[in-house]
Motif scaffolding. Structure first.
Motif, PDB file in Angstrom:
ATOM      1  N   GLY A   1     -35.279  17.539  -3.075  1.00 41.26           N
ATOM      2  CA  GLY A   1     -34.007  18.153  -2.708  1.00 41.26           C
ATOM      3  C   GLY A   1     -33.944  18.399  -1.220  1.00 41.26           C
ATOM      4  O   GLY A   1     -34.966  18.580  -0.549  1.00 41.26           O
ATOM      5  N   VAL A   2     -32.711  18.374  -0.732  1.00 41.18           N
ATOM      6  CA  VAL A   2     -32.452  18.610   0.686  1.00 41.18           C
ATOM      7  C   VAL A   2     -31.440  19.755   0.766  1.00 41.18           C
ATOM      8  O   VAL A   2     -30.490  19.811  -0.045  1.00 41.18           O
ATOM      9  N   VAL A   3     -31.635  20.661   1.690  1.00 43.14           N
ATOM     10  CA  VAL A   3     -30.726  21.790   1.900  1.00 43.14           C
ATOM     11  C   VAL A   3     -29.303  21.247   2.125  1.00 43.14           C
ATOM     12  O   VAL A   3     -29.127  20.242   2.832  1.00 43.14           O
TER      13      VAL A   3
ATOM     14  N   VAL B   1     -24.870   9.743 -13.106  1.00 44.61           N
ATOM     15  CA  VAL B   1     -23.743   9.927 -12.182  1.00 44.61           C
ATOM     16  C   VAL B   1     -24.166  10.579 -10.864  1.00 44.61           C
ATOM     17  O   VAL B   1     -23.341  10.766  -9.978  1.00 44.61           O
ATOM     18  N   ASN B   2     -25.437  10.908 -10.725  1.00 40.30           N
ATOM     19  CA  ASN B   2     -25.936  11.493  -9.466  1.00 40.30           C
ATOM     20  C   ASN B   2     -26.175  10.354  -8.479  1.00 40.30           C
ATOM     21  O   ASN B   2     -26.912   9.414  -8.769  1.00 40.30           O
ATOM     22  N   PHE B   3     -25.566  10.450  -7.284  1.00 41.04           N
ATOM     23  CA  PHE B   3     -25.731   9.358  -6.316  1.00 41.04           C
ATOM     24  C   PHE B   3     -27.191   9.168  -5.932  1.00 41.04           C
ATOM     25  O   PHE B   3     -27.575   8.134  -5.393  1.00 41.04           O
ATOM     26  N   ALA B   4     -28.018  10.177  -6.233  1.00 40.28           N
ATOM     27  CA  ALA B   4     -29.444  10.041  -5.926  1.00 40.28           C
ATOM     28  C   ALA B   4     -30.023   8.804  -6.610  1.00 40.28           C
ATOM     29  O   ALA B   4     -30.967   8.190  -6.107  1.00 40.28           O
TER      30      ALA B   4
ATOM     31  N   ARG C   1     -27.733  17.200   3.905  1.00 39.14           N
ATOM     32  CA  ARG C   1     -27.690  16.017   3.028  1.00 39.14           C
ATOM     33  C   ARG C   1     -26.915  14.868   3.681  1.00 39.14           C
ATOM     34  O   ARG C   1     -26.066  15.094   4.536  1.00 39.14           O
ATOM     35  N   GLY C   2     -27.212  13.657   3.223  1.00 40.96           N
ATOM     36  CA  GLY C   2     -26.486  12.483   3.708  1.00 40.96           C
ATOM     37  C   GLY C   2     -26.846  12.087   5.126  1.00 40.96           C
ATOM     38  O   GLY C   2     -26.106  11.365   5.783  1.00 40.96           O
ATOM     39  N   ARG C   3     -28.009  12.554   5.608  1.00 39.96           N
ATOM     40  CA  ARG C   3     -28.418  12.234   6.984  1.00 39.96           C
ATOM     41  C   ARG C   3     -29.794  11.567   7.016  1.00 39.96           C
ATOM     42  O   ARG C   3     -30.443  11.540   8.057  1.00 39.96           O
ATOM     43  N   GLY C   4     -30.218  11.087   5.878  1.00 38.73           N
ATOM     44  CA  GLY C   4     -31.467  10.329   5.855  1.00 38.73           C
ATOM     45  C   GLY C   4     -32.716  11.138   5.552  1.00 38.73           C
ATOM     46  O   GLY C   4     -33.808  10.584   5.459  1.00 38.73           O
ATOM     47  N   VAL C   5     -32.561  12.466   5.391  1.00 37.90           N
ATOM     48  CA  VAL C   5     -33.745  13.302   5.142  1.00 37.90           C
ATOM     49  C   VAL C   5     -34.358  12.971   3.783  1.00 37.90           C
ATOM     50  O   VAL C   5     -35.583  12.845   3.643  1.00 37.90           O
ATOM     51  N   GLY C   6     -33.508  12.791   2.764  1.00 40.48           N
ATOM     52  CA  GLY C   6     -34.008  12.514   1.418  1.00 40.48           C
ATOM     53  C   GLY C   6     -34.810  11.218   1.366  1.00 40.48           C
ATOM     54  O   GLY C   6     -35.900  11.174   0.802  1.00 40.48           O
ATOM     55  N   ARG C   7     -34.277  10.181   1.987  1.00 41.18           N
ATOM     56  CA  ARG C   7     -34.990   8.899   1.993  1.00 41.18           C
ATOM     57  C   ARG C   7     -36.338   9.032   2.703  1.00 41.18           C
ATOM     58  O   ARG C   7     -37.359   8.537   2.236  1.00 41.18           O
ATOM     59  N   SER C   8     -36.345   9.747   3.825  1.00 44.61           N
ATOM     60  CA  SER C   8     -37.598   9.921   4.565  1.00 44.61           C
ATOM     61  C   SER C   8     -38.602  10.751   3.769  1.00 44.61           C
ATOM     62  O   SER C   8     -39.801  10.474   3.785  1.00 44.61           O
TER      63      SER C   8
HETATM   64  C1  LIG Z   1     -30.492  13.580  -3.617  1.00 47.39           C
HETATM   65  C2  LIG Z   1     -30.946  14.073  -2.238  1.00 47.39           C
HETATM   66  C3  LIG Z   1     -32.390  14.531  -2.302  1.00 47.39           C
HETATM   67  C4  LIG Z   1     -30.843  12.873  -1.269  1.00 47.39           C
HETATM   68  O1  LIG Z   1     -31.184  13.308   0.019  1.00 47.39           O
HETATM   69  P1  LIG Z   1     -30.191  13.042   1.245  1.00 47.39           P
HETATM   70  O2  LIG Z   1     -30.882  13.469   2.481  1.00 47.39           O
HETATM   71  O3  LIG Z   1     -28.864  13.628   0.945  1.00 47.39           O
HETATM   72  O4  LIG Z   1     -30.057  11.432   1.163  1.00 47.39           O
HETATM   73  P2  LIG Z   1     -30.103  10.381   2.347  1.00 47.39           P
HETATM   74  O5  LIG Z   1     -29.238  10.858   3.473  1.00 47.39           O
HETATM   75  O6  LIG Z   1     -31.516  10.047   2.667  1.00 47.39           O
HETATM   76  O7  LIG Z   1     -29.349   9.163   1.653  1.00 47.39           O
HETATM   77  C5  LIG Z   1     -30.005   8.210   0.880  1.00 47.39           C
HETATM   78  C6  LIG Z   1     -28.976   7.452   0.042  1.00 47.39           C
HETATM   79  O8  LIG Z   1     -28.361   8.312  -0.886  1.00 47.39           O
HETATM   80  C7  LIG Z   1     -27.000   7.931  -1.029  1.00 47.39           C
HETATM   81  N1  LIG Z   1     -26.152   9.028  -0.546  1.00 47.39           N
HETATM   82  C8  LIG Z   1     -26.488  10.038   0.288  1.00 47.39           C
HETATM   83  N2  LIG Z   1     -25.470  10.915   0.404  1.00 47.39           N
HETATM   84  C9  LIG Z   1     -24.479  10.435  -0.367  1.00 47.39           C
HETATM   85  C10 LIG Z   1     -23.174  10.903  -0.697  1.00 47.39           C
HETATM   86  N3  LIG Z   1     -22.663  12.046  -0.188  1.00 47.39           N
HETATM   87  N4  LIG Z   1     -22.425  10.177  -1.552  1.00 47.39           N
HETATM   88  C11 LIG Z   1     -22.906   9.041  -2.080  1.00 47.39           C
HETATM   89  N5  LIG Z   1     -24.144   8.534  -1.803  1.00 47.39           N
HETATM   90  C12 LIG Z   1     -24.898   9.235  -0.961  1.00 47.39           C
HETATM   91  C13 LIG Z   1     -26.787   6.706  -0.250  1.00 47.39           C
HETATM   92  O9  LIG Z   1     -27.067   5.606  -1.093  1.00 47.39           O
HETATM   93  C14 LIG Z   1     -27.828   6.842   0.815  1.00 47.39           C
HETATM   94  O10 LIG Z   1     -28.195   5.619   1.320  1.00 47.39           O
HETATM   95  P3  LIG Z   1     -27.473   5.035   2.659  1.00 47.39           P
HETATM   96  O11 LIG Z   1     -27.768   6.038   3.723  1.00 47.39           O
HETATM   97  O12 LIG Z   1     -28.175   3.733   2.867  1.00 47.39           O
HETATM   98  O13 LIG Z   1     -26.032   4.921   2.330  1.00 47.39           O
HETATM   99  C15 LIG Z   1     -30.048  15.241  -1.716  1.00 47.39           C
HETATM  100  O14 LIG Z   1     -28.725  14.785  -1.555  1.00 47.39           O
HETATM  101  C16 LIG Z   1     -30.035  16.469  -2.603  1.00 47.39           C
HETATM  102  O15 LIG Z   1     -30.829  17.377  -2.411  1.00 47.39           O
HETATM  103  N6  LIG Z   1     -29.114  16.534  -3.588  1.00 47.39           N
HETATM  104  C17 LIG Z   1     -29.042  17.666  -4.497  1.00 47.39           C
HETATM  105  C18 LIG Z   1     -30.264  17.781  -5.396  1.00 47.39           C
HETATM  106  C19 LIG Z   1     -30.525  16.511  -6.202  1.00 47.39           C
HETATM  107  O16 LIG Z   1     -29.604  15.852  -6.673  1.00 47.39           O
HETATM  108  N7  LIG Z   1     -31.831  16.175  -6.344  1.00 47.39           N
HETATM  109  C20 LIG Z   1     -32.229  15.016  -7.105  1.00 47.39           C
HETATM  110  C21 LIG Z   1     -32.253  15.309  -8.555  1.00 47.39           C
HETATM  111  S1  LIG Z   1     -32.766  13.859  -9.438  1.00 47.39           S
END
Ligand SMILES: CC(C)(COP(=O)(O)OP(=O)(O)OC[C@H]1O[C@@H](n2cnc3c(N)ncnc32)[C@H](O)[C@@H]1OP(=O)(O)O)[C@@H](O)C(=O)NCCC(=O)NCCS
Length: 160
Positions: free
Chosen positions: A94-96, A131-134, A100-107
């Motif tokens: 999870g990312v605060v 349905v979770n974009f994750a 989110r959406g800034r590459g932290v999750g992928r890293s």
């Molecule tokens: C899921 C989560 C960990 C991803 O981390 P993040 O830092 O937001 O994701 P990133 O910025 O690294 O994005 C990675 C990919 O996710 C997708 N993504 C990220 N934000 C998105 C958004 N708002 N809408 C749709 N897709 C999105 C994209 O495919 C993205 O790839 P791209 O950058 O090549 O387009 C984070 O959003 C989060 O904490 N979400 C809530 C908790 C959760 O769902 N945890 C997982 C439970 S299984």
């Protein structure tokens, strides 16, 4: 942004991450931290952190944690939602919200995988609602759907 090993002192922050992961959908009634911790099926992802075998990473920006990812092994008689085998740890990530959406999750994902590989872990599993974009992130990072966890979720595995 730095990515460092998660320590015992991160228990509170990782609990926040777990609560956020459980409450990922804004369309659902939010579960309180107390409820997430008290329910065995969610509480066991963080209970007793760190347990033997746990392995985690924290992302920090200017000294403040902004995301976390960790792996925990579960036994077959107390499986996580994404359980496939006792020797395959399950991912929580999870990312605060503001980060989110800034590459932290992928890293984070890549960082925790690198540490797992170094520790001799061969596979990682997870459970995600379809349905979770994750799920798109996991697919892009090499996770494959190995089965349906429930009506709405998939179990995914990455071979490291
Ligand atoms: C899921 C989560 C960990 C991803 O981390 P993040 O830092 O937001 O994701 P990133 O910025 O690294 O994005 C990675 C990919 O996710 C997708 N993504 C990220 N934000 C998105 C958004 N708002 N809408 C749709 N897709 C999105 C994209 O495919 C993205 O790839 P791209 O950058 O090549 O387009 C984070 O959003 C989060 O904490 N979400 C809530 C908790 C959760 O769902 N945890 C997982 C439970 S299984």
């Amino acid at each position: 942004m730095i990515f460092r090993e998660a320590t015992p002192a991160d228990a509170d922050f990782l609990t926040d991450v777990l609560v956020a992961a459980v409450n990922w959908s804004p369309e659902w009634k939010e579960k309180s931290r107390r409820r997430v911790l008290a329910a065995p099926d969610t509480g066991h992802y963080i209970a007793g952190w760190p347990r033997s075998g746990d392995l985690g990473v924290v992302a920090e920006a200017d000294g403040t944690p902004v995301g976390g990812a960790w792996l925990r092994f579960f036994p077959a008689d107390d499986p996580g939602y994404g359980f496939v085998a006792g020797d395959v740890p399950e991912l929580t990530i999870g990312v605060v919200a503001g980060w989110r959406g800034r590459g932290v999750g992928r890293s984070l994902l890549r960082a925790v995988e690198a540490r797992a590989r170094a520790a001799g872990v061969r596979r990682i599993s997870l459970s995600v609602e379809r349905v979770n974009f994750a799920q798109r992130l996991y697919l892009a990072e090499g996770y494959e759907v190995v089965g349906a966890g429930s009506r709405d979720s998939d179990t995914m595995v990455k071979v490291l």
